[in-house]
Design a protein around this motif. Sequence first.
Motif, PDB file in Angstrom:
ATOM      1  N   ARG A  67      -0.662   6.804 -23.541  1.00  0.00           N
ATOM      2  CA  ARG A  67      -0.126   5.463 -23.303  1.00  0.00           C
ATOM      3  C   ARG A  67      -0.042   5.102 -21.834  1.00  0.00           C
ATOM      4  NH1 ARG A  67       4.942   5.590 -27.606  1.00  0.00           N
ATOM      5  NH2 ARG A  67       3.672   5.669 -29.493  1.00  0.00           N
ATOM      6  N   ILE A  68      -0.553   5.964 -20.946  1.00  0.00           N
ATOM      7  CA  ILE A  68      -0.371   5.712 -19.518  1.00  0.00           C
ATOM      8  C   ILE A  68      -1.131   4.461 -19.066  1.00  0.00           C
ATOM      9  CG2 ILE A  68      -2.284   7.162 -18.748  1.00  0.00           C
ATOM     10  CD1 ILE A  68       1.174   6.853 -17.087  1.00  0.00           C
ATOM     11  N   ASN A  69      -2.332   4.205 -19.620  1.00  0.00           N
ATOM     12  CA  ASN A  69      -3.087   3.012 -19.235  1.00  0.00           C
ATOM     13  C   ASN A  69      -2.341   1.741 -19.623  1.00  0.00           C
ATOM     14  OD1 ASN A  69      -5.163   4.468 -18.127  1.00  0.00           O
ATOM     15  ND2 ASN A  69      -6.357   4.526 -20.019  1.00  0.00           N
ATOM     16  N   ILE A  70      -1.748   1.751 -20.819  1.00  0.00           N
ATOM     17  CA  ILE A  70      -0.973   0.584 -21.257  1.00  0.00           C
ATOM     18  C   ILE A  70       0.232   0.392 -20.346  1.00  0.00           C
ATOM     19  CG2 ILE A  70       0.339  -0.396 -23.175  1.00  0.00           C
ATOM     20  CD1 ILE A  70      -1.424   1.255 -25.062  1.00  0.00           C
ATOM     21  N   MET A  71       0.850   1.511 -19.997  1.00  0.00           N
ATOM     22  CA  MET A  71       2.040   1.440 -19.148  1.00  0.00           C
ATOM     23  C   MET A  71       1.718   0.816 -17.791  1.00  0.00           C
ATOM     24  SD  MET A  71       5.232   2.152 -19.305  1.00  0.00           S
ATOM     25  CE  MET A  71       6.597   2.090 -18.127  1.00  0.00           C
ATOM     26  N   PHE A  72       0.593   1.244 -17.198  1.00  0.00           N
ATOM     27  CA  PHE A  72       0.245   0.690 -15.897  1.00  0.00           C
ATOM     28  C   PHE A  72      -0.180  -0.768 -15.992  1.00  0.00           C
ATOM     29  CE2 PHE A  72       0.125   5.042 -14.222  1.00  0.00           C
ATOM     30  CZ  PHE A  72       0.774   4.803 -13.036  1.00  0.00           C
ATOM     31  N   ASN A 132       0.825  -1.205   0.000  1.00  0.00           N
ATOM     32  CA  ASN A 132       0.000   0.000   0.000  1.00  0.00           C
ATOM     33  C   ASN A 132       0.867   1.266   0.000  1.00  0.00           C
ATOM     34  OD1 ASN A 132      -2.753   0.061  -0.285  1.00  0.00           O
ATOM     35  ND2 ASN A 132      -3.124   0.868   1.760  1.00  0.00           N
ATOM     36  N   ALA A 133       1.916   1.261   0.805  1.00  0.00           N
ATOM     37  CA  ALA A 133       2.798   2.437   0.847  1.00  0.00           C
ATOM     38  C   ALA A 133       3.398   2.715  -0.526  1.00  0.00           C
ATOM     39  CB  ALA A 133       3.898   2.220   1.874  1.00  0.00           C
ATOM     40  N   PHE A 134       3.899   1.685  -1.185  1.00  0.00           N
ATOM     41  CA  PHE A 134       4.619   1.862  -2.455  1.00  0.00           C
ATOM     42  C   PHE A 134       3.672   2.189  -3.612  1.00  0.00           C
ATOM     43  CE2 PHE A 134       6.914   0.512  -6.226  1.00  0.00           C
ATOM     44  CZ  PHE A 134       8.194   0.981  -5.991  1.00  0.00           C
ATOM     45  N   LEU A 135       2.629   1.387  -3.771  1.00  0.00           N
ATOM     46  CA  LEU A 135       1.762   1.563  -4.943  1.00  0.00           C
ATOM     47  C   LEU A 135       0.874   2.799  -4.842  1.00  0.00           C
ATOM     48  CD1 LEU A 135       0.604  -1.958  -6.155  1.00  0.00           C
ATOM     49  CD2 LEU A 135       2.475  -0.527  -6.934  1.00  0.00           C
ATOM     50  N   VAL A 136       0.366   3.097  -3.649  1.00  0.00           N
ATOM     51  CA  VAL A 136      -0.449   4.311  -3.501  1.00  0.00           C
ATOM     52  C   VAL A 136       0.398   5.547  -3.798  1.00  0.00           C
ATOM     53  CG1 VAL A 136      -1.687   5.752  -1.839  1.00  0.00           C
ATOM     54  CG2 VAL A 136      -2.115   3.297  -1.917  1.00  0.00           C
ATOM     55  N   SER A 137       1.636   5.555  -3.326  1.00  0.00           N
ATOM     56  CA  SER A 137       2.525   6.684  -3.627  1.00  0.00           C
ATOM     57  C   SER A 137       2.785   6.779  -5.118  1.00  0.00           C
ATOM     58  CB  SER A 137       3.857   6.512  -2.883  1.00  0.00           C
ATOM     59  OG  SER A 137       3.656   6.453  -1.500  1.00  0.00           O
ATOM     60  N   LEU A 138       3.033   5.641  -5.745  1.00  0.00           N
ATOM     61  CA  LEU A 138       3.301   5.632  -7.193  1.00  0.00           C
ATOM     62  C   LEU A 138       2.103   6.164  -7.983  1.00  0.00           C
ATOM     63  CD1 LEU A 138       4.997   2.657  -9.052  1.00  0.00           C
ATOM     64  CD2 LEU A 138       3.149   3.947 -10.091  1.00  0.00           C
ATOM     65  N   LEU A 160       2.106  -2.614 -13.273  1.00  0.00           N
ATOM     66  CA  LEU A 160       1.517  -2.767 -11.936  1.00  0.00           C
ATOM     67  C   LEU A 160       1.507  -4.217 -11.452  1.00  0.00           C
ATOM     68  CD1 LEU A 160      -1.455  -0.268 -11.540  1.00  0.00           C
ATOM     69  CD2 LEU A 160       0.816  -0.214 -10.533  1.00  0.00           C
ATOM     70  N   ALA A 161       1.027  -5.130 -12.287  1.00  0.00           N
ATOM     71  CA  ALA A 161       0.968  -6.532 -11.855  1.00  0.00           C
ATOM     72  C   ALA A 161       2.359  -7.085 -11.549  1.00  0.00           C
ATOM     73  CB  ALA A 161       0.259  -7.372 -12.919  1.00  0.00           C
ATOM     74  N   PRO A 162       3.364  -6.883 -12.420  1.00  0.00           N
ATOM     75  CA  PRO A 162       4.709  -7.355 -12.049  1.00  0.00           C
ATOM     76  C   PRO A 162       5.221  -6.735 -10.756  1.00  0.00           C
ATOM     77  CG  PRO A 162       4.617  -6.879 -14.399  1.00  0.00           C
ATOM     78  CD  PRO A 162       3.322  -6.390 -13.810  1.00  0.00           C
ATOM     79  N   LEU A 163       4.944  -5.442 -10.540  1.00  0.00           N
ATOM     80  CA  LEU A 163       5.398  -4.816  -9.295  1.00  0.00           C
ATOM     81  C   LEU A 163       4.742  -5.473  -8.083  1.00  0.00           C
ATOM     82  CD1 LEU A 163       5.455  -0.975 -10.070  1.00  0.00           C
ATOM     83  CD2 LEU A 163       7.390  -2.395  -9.398  1.00  0.00           C
ATOM     84  N   MET A 164       3.433  -5.776  -8.195  1.00  0.00           N
ATOM     85  CA  MET A 164       2.701  -6.353  -7.061  1.00  0.00           C
ATOM     86  C   MET A 164       3.185  -7.753  -6.713  1.00  0.00           C
ATOM     87  SD  MET A 164      -1.233  -5.197  -7.892  1.00  0.00           S
ATOM     88  CE  MET A 164      -1.888  -6.225  -6.571  1.00  0.00           C
ATOM     89  N   PHE A 165       3.482  -8.561  -7.755  1.00  0.00           N
ATOM     90  CA  PHE A 165       3.757  -9.975  -7.482  1.00  0.00           C
ATOM     91  C   PHE A 165       5.242 -10.323  -7.444  1.00  0.00           C
ATOM     92  CE2 PHE A 165      -0.617  -9.972  -9.109  1.00  0.00           C
ATOM     93  CZ  PHE A 165      -1.236 -10.596  -8.044  1.00  0.00           C
ATOM     94  N   ASN A 209      13.049  -5.303  -7.921  1.00  0.00           N
ATOM     95  CA  ASN A 209      11.880  -4.506  -7.559  1.00  0.00           C
ATOM     96  C   ASN A 209      12.128  -3.765  -6.232  1.00  0.00           C
ATOM     97  OD1 ASN A 209       9.356  -3.515  -6.903  1.00  0.00           O
ATOM     98  ND2 ASN A 209       8.277  -5.419  -7.390  1.00  0.00           N
ATOM     99  N   PRO A 210      12.050  -2.423  -6.207  1.00  0.00           N
ATOM    100  CA  PRO A 210      12.264  -1.696  -4.940  1.00  0.00           C
ATOM    101  C   PRO A 210      11.275  -2.086  -3.846  1.00  0.00           C
ATOM    102  CG  PRO A 210      12.298  -0.180  -6.818  1.00  0.00           C
ATOM    103  CD  PRO A 210      11.837  -1.511  -7.339  1.00  0.00           C
ATOM    104  N   LEU A 211      10.059  -2.505  -4.246  1.00  0.00           N
ATOM    105  CA  LEU A 211       9.057  -2.897  -3.254  1.00  0.00           C
ATOM    106  C   LEU A 211       9.533  -4.064  -2.387  1.00  0.00           C
ATOM    107  CD1 LEU A 211       6.218  -2.860  -2.027  1.00  0.00           C
ATOM    108  CD2 LEU A 211       5.393  -4.100  -4.032  1.00  0.00           C
TER     109      LEU A 211
END
Length: 256
Positions: free
Chosen positions: A168-173, A66-72, A177-182, A206-208
Amino acid sequence: MSPVRAFAAVLGRDVFVTGRELPSFLAQVLVQPVALLFIFGKVLSELGYAQPGYAQILLPGMIALNAFLVSLQNTSFPLVLDFSYSREIEDRLLAPLPISWVAVEKMLFGALRGLLAAVLMVPIGMVVLGEIDWNHRGLGFALLCVLLGSLAGAAVGLTVGAAVPPRRINIMFAVILAPLMFTGATQFPWAQLGHLRWFQVLCAINPLTYVSEGMRGALLPDVPHMAPWICVLALLVSCAVFGALGITFFLRRALD
């Protein structure tokens, strides 16, 4: 007005707006992580698909997530909107402070939102999962990891928001996002991935991962984890590298 006072005024305005939009902000940052926590930590444990004690391992990871992704997200999305149709960024650039400080304010504001979302996950997680037995002497270091993780997530968000074109921001996320989460070691201890060496190396990029491992090491010292100094060093490097990249892209975009 001095640049410092102008910076404080712009940041204060954003914080005030967040206060006025608090219900929608809470829904945005809490619904998804609480649902993940309930399914993985409560339902799977009740059904016997997760080992006893797994909730103890999961909660620090979900707070880090939550800290990492909400900030991102709260740094990149508003920045994309500001640079596209709303053009709100033009008002910010007219403020009496250096342009690079506008980028820093965006990053700091996103980090504050991530920090708040992470802190709120603590009581919610304890209510959802039941009794959590943490090492209270590690709370100070855990808070440091959350703070650095929020800043690192905001720095990554500034880089993405300033570098990627709005269309292109939607494609980028969808791609990141999924690779960052998992791969952020939020659902498992990184140190126990020795038999999946390639995946362990991937997670180390991954910094997370360093937020999750730092928190888990501080709150659950008996669980295998990274050395605390490695987590702090990696997060400081992430803040510096992505922060510098984000400010560079922001300046290029603002002066274009």
